[in-house]
Design a protein around this motif. Structure first.
Motif, PDB file in Angstrom:
ATOM      1  N   TYR A 152       4.030  -4.904   0.675  1.00 27.05           N
ATOM      2  CA  TYR A 152       3.229  -5.421   1.792  1.00 27.05           C
ATOM      3  C   TYR A 152       2.895  -4.280   2.758  1.00 27.05           C
ATOM      4  O   TYR A 152       1.766  -4.178   3.250  1.00 27.05           O
ATOM      5  CB  TYR A 152       4.009  -6.518   2.521  1.00 27.05           C
ATOM      6  CG  TYR A 152       3.223  -7.221   3.607  1.00 27.05           C
ATOM      7  CD1 TYR A 152       3.154  -6.689   4.896  1.00 27.05           C
ATOM      8  CD2 TYR A 152       2.550  -8.407   3.364  1.00 27.05           C
ATOM      9  CE1 TYR A 152       2.440  -7.315   5.897  1.00 27.05           C
ATOM     10  CE2 TYR A 152       1.832  -9.044   4.362  1.00 27.05           C
ATOM     11  CZ  TYR A 152       1.782  -8.498   5.626  1.00 27.05           C
ATOM     12  OH  TYR A 152       1.082  -9.123   6.610  1.00 27.05           O
ATOM     13  N   ALA A 153       3.898  -3.411   3.010  1.00 28.77           N
ATOM     14  CA  ALA A 153       3.660  -2.283   3.916  1.00 28.77           C
ATOM     15  C   ALA A 153       2.598  -1.344   3.361  1.00 28.77           C
ATOM     16  O   ALA A 153       1.758  -0.835   4.102  1.00 28.77           O
ATOM     17  CB  ALA A 153       4.975  -1.525   4.146  1.00 28.77           C
ATOM     18  N   ILE A 154       2.641  -1.107   2.031  1.00 21.77           N
ATOM     19  CA  ILE A 154       1.708  -0.156   1.435  1.00 21.77           C
ATOM     20  C   ILE A 154       0.307  -0.730   1.363  1.00 21.77           C
ATOM     21  O   ILE A 154      -0.668  -0.081   1.753  1.00 21.77           O
ATOM     22  CB  ILE A 154       2.187   0.253   0.030  1.00 21.77           C
ATOM     23  CG1 ILE A 154       3.525   0.994   0.130  1.00 21.77           C
ATOM     24  CG2 ILE A 154       1.158   1.147  -0.658  1.00 21.77           C
ATOM     25  CD1 ILE A 154       4.164   1.267  -1.214  1.00 21.77           C
ATOM     26  N   TYR A 155       0.188  -1.959   0.874  1.00 23.09           N
ATOM     27  CA  TYR A 155      -1.136  -2.544   0.630  1.00 23.09           C
ATOM     28  C   TYR A 155      -1.727  -3.201   1.879  1.00 23.09           C
ATOM     29  O   TYR A 155      -2.849  -2.877   2.283  1.00 23.09           O
ATOM     30  CB  TYR A 155      -1.048  -3.579  -0.489  1.00 23.09           C
ATOM     31  CG  TYR A 155      -0.921  -2.989  -1.865  1.00 23.09           C
ATOM     32  CD1 TYR A 155      -1.892  -2.138  -2.382  1.00 23.09           C
ATOM     33  CD2 TYR A 155       0.169  -3.273  -2.665  1.00 23.09           C
ATOM     34  CE1 TYR A 155      -1.784  -1.591  -3.635  1.00 23.09           C
ATOM     35  CE2 TYR A 155       0.299  -2.731  -3.939  1.00 23.09           C
ATOM     36  CZ  TYR A 155      -0.684  -1.897  -4.418  1.00 23.09           C
ATOM     37  OH  TYR A 155      -0.569  -1.357  -5.665  1.00 23.09           O
ATOM     38  N   VAL A 156      -0.994  -4.114   2.477  1.00 22.99           N
ATOM     39  CA  VAL A 156      -1.562  -4.915   3.568  1.00 22.99           C
ATOM     40  C   VAL A 156      -1.605  -4.115   4.862  1.00 22.99           C
ATOM     41  O   VAL A 156      -2.664  -3.990   5.496  1.00 22.99           O
ATOM     42  CB  VAL A 156      -0.757  -6.224   3.753  1.00 22.99           C
ATOM     43  CG1 VAL A 156      -1.347  -7.044   4.887  1.00 22.99           C
ATOM     44  CG2 VAL A 156      -0.748  -7.027   2.462  1.00 22.99           C
ATOM     45  N   LEU A 157      -0.449  -3.565   5.263  1.00 19.47           N
ATOM     46  CA  LEU A 157      -0.420  -2.832   6.525  1.00 19.47           C
ATOM     47  C   LEU A 157      -1.311  -1.589   6.470  1.00 19.47           C
ATOM     48  O   LEU A 157      -2.144  -1.370   7.345  1.00 19.47           O
ATOM     49  CB  LEU A 157       1.023  -2.461   6.862  1.00 19.47           C
ATOM     50  CG  LEU A 157       1.266  -1.839   8.247  1.00 19.47           C
ATOM     51  CD1 LEU A 157       2.651  -2.230   8.753  1.00 19.47           C
ATOM     52  CD2 LEU A 157       1.187  -0.322   8.194  1.00 19.47           C
TER      53      LEU A 157
END
Length: 332
Positions: free
Chosen positions: A185-190
């Motif tokens: 989530y941190a890599i893709y979304v954030l």
């Protein structure tokens, strides 16, 4: 029975290694597709909860992934293609050396070697891109197919894992799952949301300052947002340095000030804090080590694999420390 399980486990390892060796050319695509499906699973589940069939939900989620990848790849390639002649002309116009006055002393900076290297790199990149176009199309098709297949039956893989892993270790599997989910989530979304905000702000800033390649510069700024620590600030520094070499001191100072504040700082200060609580708590230094090591070791997919491996290592260390603390405080 135990002997049979050992034999079967050995067969799984052997066939897995053989598969990885024979299919090494698409291993990065498979890994990329699985991680994207991992992130898109909540969207697929929400669509199913709203009454969509599982095939429709999987297809819709896959379309989102395909469009996101296309948006990431197509704009920079199209921008470079449209401005290829202008870029080459600009490189040809650069002098072999530039004289800069530093503390009252003239200093000569050689540019000939750098310019020649950039020309060769651009030519090699153009040839490689032309040759890899059919392969890239095939990999995009494989990527979409794999994402759809994983999202169509998302419970298949967890069921196999929980049947294979002994029950006393199921909590470890769940902890690692949470860490993988938060890291991805941190890599893709954030990072994706921050990159999109960076692109929008950079487009306004470069357009307002009168740069003809404002769109291309904004795209590069958004992509550089995925590079930890450095980010789009390096682009702002290069643009300011180019203006300085061209003799436009006022323009260099203006783009440096506005660029560092609005392009380099503002997206991180506004967008990232809103999404950061939902991501894995990894120090920036470890994230940078994972990103750099991953890219240098396995190529482009390393920007996902590197931080993910580092996150899993941190999680396993936390699990070990927690387990030892529990064992030490347990009576008897």
């Amino acid at each position: 029975m135990r002997s049979r399980q050992r034999v079967l486990a050995g067969l799984v390892v052997a066939t897995g290694l053989a598969t990885a060796i024979l299919l090494w050319g698409v291993v990065s695509t498979v890994f990329f597709a699985i991680t994207v499906a991992y992130v898109l699973y909540p969207l697929r589940r929400r669509l199913v909860d709203r009454g969509f069939g599982r095939r429709t939900a999987a297809a819709a989620s896959t379309s989102v992934a395909f469009l996101a990848v296309a948006v990431l790849i197509v704009p920079p390639l199209w921008s470079l293609y449209r401005r290829r002649r202008a870029l080459l002309s600009y490189l040809r116009s650069l002098p072999d050396s530039v004289s800069v006055e530093l503390f009252g002393t003239p200093v000569s900076v050689e540019l000939g070697t750098v310019v020649a290297f950039l020309r060769r790199s651009l030519a090699d990149l153009a040839v490689a891109a032309a040759g890899e176009t059919p392969v890239l199309g095939l990999k995009l098709f494989l990527f979409a197919l794999l994402v759809y297949a994983v999202l169509l039956r998302p419970s298949a893989a967890p069921a196999v894992v929980f049947r294979t892993v002994p029950e006393p270790y199921h909590d470890v599997v769940r902890q690692l799952h949470v860490r993988v989910r938060d890291t991805l989530y941190a890599i893709y979304v954030l990072q994706g949301a921050t990159a999109l905000g960076t692109f929008a702000i950079a487009l306004v800033v470069f357009w307002a300052l009168g740069y003809e390649a404002a769109f291309g510069l904004a795209v590069v700024a958004g992509i550089l947002q995925f590079v930890p620590v450095i980010g789009p600030s390096v682009l702002v520094a290069l643009v300011a340095a180019t203006d300085l070499v061209a003799g436009d001191v006022t323009g260099a100072v203006t783009v440096a000030v506005l660029g560092f504040v609005f392009v380099g700082f503002l997206p991180d200060a506004v967008i990232r804090p809103q999404l950061a609580p939902h991501t894995a708590d990894i120090p920036a230094s470890l994230y940078f080590v994972g990103f750099t090591g991953g890219v240098l070791s396995v190529g482009l997919v390393g920007f996902i694999a590197g931080p993910l491996v580092v996150a899993l290592f941190v999680e396993t260390v936390d699990l070990l420390v927690a387990d030892r603390s529990t064992a030490e405080t347990r009576p008897g």
